[in-house]
Design a protein around this motif. Structure first.
Motif, short mmCIF file in Angstrom:
data_model
loop_
_atom_site.label_atom_id
_atom_site.label_comp_id
_atom_site.label_asym_id
_atom_site.label_seq_id
_atom_site.Cartn_x
_atom_site.Cartn_y
_atom_site.Cartn_z
N ALA A 50 0.83 -1.21 0.00
CA ALA A 50 0.00 0.00 0.00
C ALA A 50 0.86 1.25 0.00
O ALA A 50 0.53 2.25 -0.66
CB ALA A 50 -0.93 -0.01 1.22
N PHE A 51 1.97 1.23 0.73
CA PHE A 51 2.86 2.39 0.77
C PHE A 51 3.46 2.66 -0.61
O PHE A 51 3.55 3.82 -1.04
CB PHE A 51 3.97 2.17 1.78
N GLY A 52 3.88 1.60 -1.29
CA GLY A 52 4.41 1.78 -2.64
C GLY A 52 3.37 2.35 -3.59
O GLY A 52 3.67 3.21 -4.44
N VAL B 108 0.63 4.28 -2.75
CA VAL B 108 0.32 5.68 -2.44
C VAL B 108 1.49 6.59 -2.79
O VAL B 108 1.29 7.74 -3.20
CB VAL B 108 -0.09 5.83 -0.95
N SER B 109 2.71 6.09 -2.70
CA SER B 109 3.88 6.88 -3.09
C SER B 109 3.85 7.18 -4.58
O SER B 109 4.16 8.30 -5.01
CB SER B 109 5.17 6.14 -2.72
N SER B 110 3.47 6.18 -5.39
CA SER B 110 3.38 6.38 -6.84
C SER B 110 2.28 7.39 -7.18
O SER B 110 2.46 8.24 -8.06
CB SER B 110 3.10 5.05 -7.54
N LEU B 111 1.16 7.29 -6.49
CA LEU B 111 0.05 8.22 -6.74
C LEU B 111 0.41 9.65 -6.33
O LEU B 111 0.07 10.61 -7.03
CB LEU B 111 -1.19 7.75 -5.98
N LEU B 112 1.10 9.80 -5.21
CA LEU B 112 1.53 11.14 -4.76
C LEU B 112 2.55 11.73 -5.74
O LEU B 112 2.53 12.94 -6.00
CB LEU B 112 2.13 11.05 -3.36
N ALA B 113 3.44 10.88 -6.27
CA ALA B 113 4.41 11.36 -7.25
C ALA B 113 3.71 11.82 -8.53
O ALA B 113 4.08 12.86 -9.11
CB ALA B 113 5.42 10.26 -7.56
N LEU B 114 2.71 11.07 -8.99
CA LEU B 114 1.94 11.46 -10.17
C LEU B 114 1.25 12.81 -9.95
O LEU B 114 1.26 13.67 -10.83
CB LEU B 114 0.91 10.38 -10.49
N LYS B 115 0.65 12.96 -8.78
CA LYS B 115 -0.05 14.21 -8.48
C LYS B 115 0.93 15.38 -8.39
O LYS B 115 0.66 16.47 -8.91
CB LYS B 115 -0.83 14.07 -7.17
N ALA B 116 2.07 15.16 -7.72
CA ALA B 116 3.03 16.24 -7.52
C ALA B 116 3.68 16.68 -8.82
O ALA B 116 3.88 17.89 -9.06
CB ALA B 116 4.09 15.80 -6.51
N THR C 88 0.35 9.36 -17.86
CA THR C 88 0.43 7.89 -17.77
C THR C 88 0.31 7.49 -16.31
O THR C 88 1.24 7.68 -15.53
CB THR C 88 1.76 7.37 -18.33
N PRO C 89 -0.85 6.97 -15.90
CA PRO C 89 -1.02 6.57 -14.49
C PRO C 89 -0.05 5.47 -14.10
O PRO C 89 0.35 4.65 -14.94
CB PRO C 89 -2.47 6.07 -14.44
N PRO C 90 0.37 5.42 -12.84
CA PRO C 90 1.29 4.37 -12.39
C PRO C 90 0.61 3.01 -12.36
O PRO C 90 -0.61 2.91 -12.26
CB PRO C 90 1.68 4.82 -10.98
N ILE C 91 1.41 1.97 -12.47
CA ILE C 91 0.89 0.61 -12.36
C ILE C 91 0.80 0.25 -10.88
O ILE C 91 1.81 0.17 -10.18
CB ILE C 91 1.81 -0.39 -13.09
N CYS C 92 -0.41 0.07 -10.39
CA CYS C 92 -0.63 -0.20 -8.96
C CYS C 92 -1.03 -1.66 -8.76
O CYS C 92 -1.89 -2.18 -9.49
CB CYS C 92 -1.71 0.72 -8.40
N SER C 93 -0.42 -2.30 -7.78
CA SER C 93 -0.64 -3.73 -7.52
C SER C 93 -1.89 -3.94 -6.66
O SER C 93 -1.82 -4.46 -5.54
CB SER C 93 0.58 -4.34 -6.83
N ALA D 149 4.22 4.40 8.47
CA ALA D 149 4.62 5.34 7.42
C ALA D 149 4.10 6.73 7.76
O ALA D 149 2.98 6.89 8.26
CB ALA D 149 4.07 4.89 6.08
N THR D 150 4.91 7.74 7.53
CA THR D 150 4.52 9.12 7.76
C THR D 150 4.49 9.87 6.43
O THR D 150 5.26 9.55 5.51
CB THR D 150 5.49 9.82 8.71
N PHE D 151 3.62 10.86 6.34
CA PHE D 151 3.47 11.63 5.11
C PHE D 151 3.58 13.13 5.42
O PHE D 151 2.75 13.92 4.97
CB PHE D 151 2.12 11.31 4.46
N GLU D 152 4.60 13.48 6.18
CA GLU D 152 4.78 14.88 6.57
C GLU D 152 5.13 15.75 5.35
O GLU D 152 4.57 16.84 5.18
CB GLU D 152 5.88 14.99 7.62
N LYS D 153 6.05 15.29 4.52
CA LYS D 153 6.45 16.08 3.35
C LYS D 153 5.30 16.27 2.36
O LYS D 153 5.06 17.40 1.91
CB LYS D 153 7.65 15.42 2.66
#
Length: 314
Positions: free
Chosen positions: A76-78, A80-88, A129-134, A260-264
């Motif tokens: 799940a962390f991997g 959400v990290s991909s989704l946050l990178a796509l958004k950012a 191009t959306p990330p490939i999510c498992s 996992a923290t999402f401060e940044k």
């Protein structure tokens, strides 16, 4: 009672009386004592062995549950990290610039001096191009391997739907961009800005496809990020409770819940507004823990003693 039954019982009593001394000697013999002792030892040993085996099995089950929960959290962390990178990197900059340009264009068109001013804007037609999510891997953990219920099961469905929504709306946006770029019609070019921003045209028509699709991609990405983060929270709580059960039975263990923290991302304004998802936070409430009979008896006894003491004091 039948006469013959009485005779039979009387004969049995006489027989036992005559043989009592032999029965007593046999019962006190070394063979009998050893046999009964061995039998009791065997039964006790079997019971103890079964208890040890059950305890070891339960210990292994708890350890496996914690390991699998941490594995699901990592997946799940991997995601959400991909989704946050796509958004950012893509979705948020495109959406921010689009809203800004739309506001400026709308204000310029509303100005009484619009005929005397040239309106310039840049249409951002970058394909995403959306990330490939498992999601299948994560679903196999939550639905199959872990002992979870209630909200996590619903979150998996909502997350899968949000990811599919990102893919679907993004494909439609890319297709629409392709049509925009390859449309050489002069009439279309004269109203391209109105079509791009979804603003009412001179003839009263309004084409909001691009505006709606860009907002849909943005909102579906937020949905997926929120559902994935909430699922991570539930996984962490599940692992923590399992760890408490383990330590209560077997003492301190070696496995700790992954946190996992999402401060940044929070500081960068990438996290969705939780107010939009209040139903997901408030609708799933844990049931009060059922008290054991012993605990209920203790509570009743304390209450009764308190009543009597209050009565005497009064």
């Amino acid at each position: 009672m039948d006469v013959w039954e009485c005779v039979s019982k009387l004969e049995l009593v006489v027989f036992l009386k005559e043989q009592w001394s032999w029965i007593k000697e046999f019962g006190n013999s070394d063979f009998t004592v050893a046999f009964i002792g061995s039998l009791a030892g065997a039964l006790g040993g079997a019971w103890a062995a079964q208890r040890i085996a059950e305890r070891a099995k339960y210990k292994e089950q708890l350890m496996t549950e914690m390991k699998l929960t941490n594995a699901a959290t990592s997946v799940a962390f991997g995601m959400v990290s991909s989704l946050l990178a796509l958004k950012a990197q893509h979705i948020l900059p495109i959406k921010t610039e689009y809203d800004k340009a739309k506001q400026e264009f709308t204000e310029a068109m509303a100005s009484p001096h619009k005929q005397q001013k040239e309106i310039v804007f840049i249409a951002d037609f970058r394909a995403l191009t959306p990330p490939i999510c498992s999601i299948d891997v994560l679903q196999s953990y939550v639905h199959g391997k872990l002992m979870m219920k209630s909200r996590p099961l619903a979150l998996i469905g909502a997350l899968a739907e949000a990811l599919e929504g990102i893919k679907f709306t993004n494909n439609l946006r890319n297709e629409l961009i392709h049509n925009f770029k390859n449309n050489n019609d002069e009439d279309y070019k004269s109203r391209q800005a109105e079509v791009y921003f979804g603003i009412t045209q001179v003839d009263g028509k309004r084409d909001t496809r691009y505006n709606d699709l860009l907002n849909a991609v943005y909102n579906k990405t937020d949905d997926a990020i929120f559902f994935c983060m909430l699922l991570m929270k539930d996984l962490n709580e599940h692992c923590t409770k399992t760890k408490e059960l383990y330590e209560d039975k077997f003492g301190k263990g070696e496995i700790e819940p992954d946190i996992a923290t999402f401060e940044k991302p929070a500081k960068a304004g990438l996290l969705p507004d939780e107010a939009k998802y209040s139903d997901w936070i408030t609708s799933f409430q844990s049931r009060p823990k059922k008290l054991s009979r012993l605990q209920r008896f203790k509570n009743w006894l304390i209450t009764e003693l308190f009543k009597k003491r209050s009565f005497k004091l009064g």
